[in-house]
Design a protein around this motif. Structure first.
Motif, PDB file in Angstrom:
ATOM      1  N   LYS A 106       0.833  -1.192   0.000  1.00  0.00           N
ATOM      2  CA  LYS A 106       0.000   0.000   0.000  1.00  0.00           C
ATOM      3  C   LYS A 106       0.874   1.251   0.000  1.00  0.00           C
ATOM      4  N   TYR A 145       0.546   5.329   0.950  1.00  0.00           N
ATOM      5  CA  TYR A 145      -0.291   6.298   1.653  1.00  0.00           C
ATOM      6  C   TYR A 145       0.016   7.713   1.154  1.00  0.00           C
ATOM      7  N   ASN A 155      -0.478  10.153  -7.392  1.00  0.00           N
ATOM      8  CA  ASN A 155      -1.139   8.864  -7.648  1.00  0.00           C
ATOM      9  C   ASN A 155      -0.381   8.056  -8.696  1.00  0.00           C
ATOM     10  N   GLU A 165       1.463   4.448  -8.316  1.00  0.00           N
ATOM     11  CA  GLU A 165       1.178   3.312  -9.201  1.00  0.00           C
ATOM     12  C   GLU A 165       2.464   2.742  -9.785  1.00  0.00           C
ATOM     13  N   LYS A 204       3.062  -5.331  -7.149  1.00  0.00           N
ATOM     14  CA  LYS A 204       1.934  -5.303  -6.220  1.00  0.00           C
ATOM     15  C   LYS A 204       0.703  -4.727  -6.922  1.00  0.00           C
ATOM     16  N   PRO A 205      -0.484  -5.145  -6.522  1.00  0.00           N
ATOM     17  CA  PRO A 205      -1.697  -4.523  -7.066  1.00  0.00           C
ATOM     18  C   PRO A 205      -1.780  -3.062  -6.612  1.00  0.00           C
ATOM     19  N   LYS A 245      -2.899  -0.279  -4.716  1.00  0.00           N
ATOM     20  CA  LYS A 245      -3.653   0.036  -3.505  1.00  0.00           C
ATOM     21  C   LYS A 245      -3.093   1.334  -2.932  1.00  0.00           C
ATOM     22  N   VAL A 253      -3.936   4.551  -0.432  1.00  0.00           N
ATOM     23  CA  VAL A 253      -4.786   5.029   0.652  1.00  0.00           C
ATOM     24  C   VAL A 253      -4.624   6.543   0.755  1.00  0.00           C
TER      25      VAL A 253
END
Length: 285
Positions: A165, A167, A210, A214, A222-223, A225, A227
């Motif tokens: 993830k 953040y 963002n 990515e 990793k997918p 994700k 937050v």
């Protein structure tokens, strides 16, 4: 035969090493200042390397002899020797400017940060911009290089991506175009001949936070994700580190958290891609 010499201060640091690598193939001779000759790792048969403490001008004896230009990348990153931003980013560079002026150096090139005026309220911004003021009033010819962030700074995205993830504060739509050390090194060397006093510069690709997240997640296989955290968390974190830690500890955190909510787009330069940097870093780990 090369007839002009460039002194590189901070040669053993991240950007300093990129400049040093490239200047060998330029029209200039070079001299490198390092804190510790043995630990620097430079080939003394290739480079003219001198050992000095930039915070102690008494160690500068003969260093500026036959020097025509100075490029300084001196600044605190993650040093833990008790020195402050004012000790290093400001006073150490003042020492270099004073010695360069006394030695008849033609031009002083200093690497600061984009949007420096907007960052004066930060400990690192206060020191860097105070130094820029000093340089402007020194009587020397100068250029201030203002990058908006190195690829190496983006490694924080990779650290988060490894856990699966990333953040971000806010909606992640703020944009920036960080620059690779090799590309920025070219800008620093070109500044020797440039008539521009302030040079804002970034890398070739303008990306939202963002999009950077990515790229980091993709590099780590990793997918996606991401937050998005509310800004009050950032503000509380800033207050906490400023209140309960020293400036040496909170300085880098303060800078990171403050620039994360700023548009940091600069004129584009270079060819190195952040995506390729991320992929390479993951392979090296």
């Amino acid at each position: 035969m090369k007839t002009e010499k460039v002194l590189i201060a901070g040669a053993s640091g991240y950007l300093g090493r990129h400049i040093t690598k490239q200047i060998v193939h330029s029209e200039y001779d070079s001299r490198l200042i390092v804190r510790n000759l043995k630990k620097s790792g430079f080939n003394l048969s290739v480079y003219d390397v001198v050992e000095a403490e930039v915070t102690k001008p008494e160690t500068f004896k003969n260093i500026f002899n036959e020097v025509d230009y100075v490029i300084s990348t001196v600044g605190i990153t993650r040093q833990k020797d008790g020195l402050t931003y004012m000790d290093v980013d400001y006073q150490a560079n003042v020492n270099l400017i004073d010695a360069a002026r006394a030695g008849g150096v033609k031009k002083f090139i200093y690497v600061s940060v984009l949007n420096g005026q907007k960052l004066r309220h930060l400990k690192i911004g206060e020191a860097k911009e105070k130094l820029v003021d000093y340089l402007k009033n020194s009587g020397m010819d100068y250029s201030v290089i203002r990058p908006n962030g190195f690829f190496s700074d983006m490694a924080d995205f990779l650290k988060m991506a490894k856990s699966g993830k990333v953040y971000l504060f806010g909606d992640g739509k703020l944009k920036l175009n960080p620059i690779h050390g090799d590309d920025l090194a070219e800008v620093c060397i070109h500044a020797i001949r440039s008539k521009e006093k302030e040079i804002n510069v970034g890398g070739p690709d303008i990306l939202s936070q963002n999009e950077i997240a990515e790229l980091a997640l993709k590099a780590c296989s990793k997918p996606v994700k991401i937050v998005h955290l509310p800004d009050w968390i950032r503000k509380v974190t800033l207050w906490t580190v400023r209140t309960f830690t020293s400036s040496k500890t909170y300085g880098p955190i303060e800078f990171f958290l403050s620039t994360m909510v700023m548009e940091m787009v600069a004129p584009r330069y270079g060819t190195k891609k952040l995506e390729d940097f991320f992929i390479k870093k993951v392979k090296e780990q």
